[in-house]
Design an enzyme around this catalytic site. Structure first.
Site: not given
Length: 249
Positions: A21, A23, A25, A66-67, A69, A208
């Protein structure tokens, strides 16, 4: 000292999953079009793949598209698909050189035909590799994956291949897109957001979670090694007590 030197090679995660996450910005902070951020993100992908290969981590899953997107502006989607083709074409030879095998999960049929062809070439070319496996999640979401699994299970029940009483956690897992891979030991999300974004929801039940403010284009080898060291300093109990995990009564 590099974080690589601090990694305990006897306690490596088998599978690292990453939500890449930041790119857009990253580009906007520099007054650039979002497309430039995606180009820089490609370099970060290359660094991450090389880093897991050096560290000896067997599996790396990257959430590339993602779908959800598909709801982005059409021009950005076109640019992303073009960049994907270029990236796959450029990196296939390097992946083979580093003995890295590539796999893809997601609703691939929704991708443009030329994107599918580029992916097919990469998958076939790297299929002989025996080192780390990189799984690219494209046109993927966990809700899509689970929905498809439910449909397949229902169809097999209707066909008489299985019965309702046969449905277990293991059976459901065997119908998922990730059935051939171990669940992630650690999920990394860059960009400072604290959410999972419909990614591997079934598989990360006991993963984790590691969040970093670094935007994806800024994420480098040291960033990944630092995450591994952090993971190795955690106690994974899987519902047990600390005493049970340590073997003390």
């Amino acid at each position: 000292m590099s974080y690589l030197d601090k990694i305990d090679k006897t306690h490596l995660p088998k599978h690292i999953a990453v939500i890449m996450d930041g790119n857009g910005r990253w580009a906007q902070q520099r007054g650039l079009d979002r497309t430039f951020g995606h180009k820089e993100g490609e370099a970060a992908v290359r660094r991450a793949i090389e880093a897991v290969a050096i560290a000896g981590v067997p599996y790396l899953t990257l959430y590339a598209f993602s779908t959800e997107n598909w709801r982005r502006p059409e021009e950005e989607i076109k640019a992303l698909m073009a960049l994907m083709i270029q990236a796959v074409s450029r990196q296939t030879a390097e992946l083979v050189k580093n003995n890295v095998r590539v796999k893809v999960i997601g609703d691939i049929a929704r991708l443009p035909e030329d994107t599918q062809k580029a992916l097919d070439y990469c998958l076939q070319t790297t299929s002989v590799c025996t080192g780390s496996t990189v799984i690219i999640a494209l046109s993927y979401s966990s809700k899509w994956e689970i929905t498809e699994a439910v449909k397949a299970i229902a169809a097999d029940i209707e066909a008489g291949k299985i019965e309702t009483k046969d449905i277990t956690e293991n059976l459901i897992t065997s119908y998922l897109a990730t059935k051939d891979y171990p669940d992630p030991d650690i999920l990394i999300r860059t960009g400072g957001e604290l959410r999972i974004s419909n990614f591997l929801l079934w598989q990360i039940a006991y993963s984790e979670l590691y969040f970093t403010d670094e935007l994806w284009p800024e994420f480098n080898e040291e960033s990944l090694y630092k995450a591994i060291v952090d993971y190795q300093n955690r106690e994974r109990r899987f519902g047990k007590t600390s005493q049970q995990v340590s073997g003390n009564p």
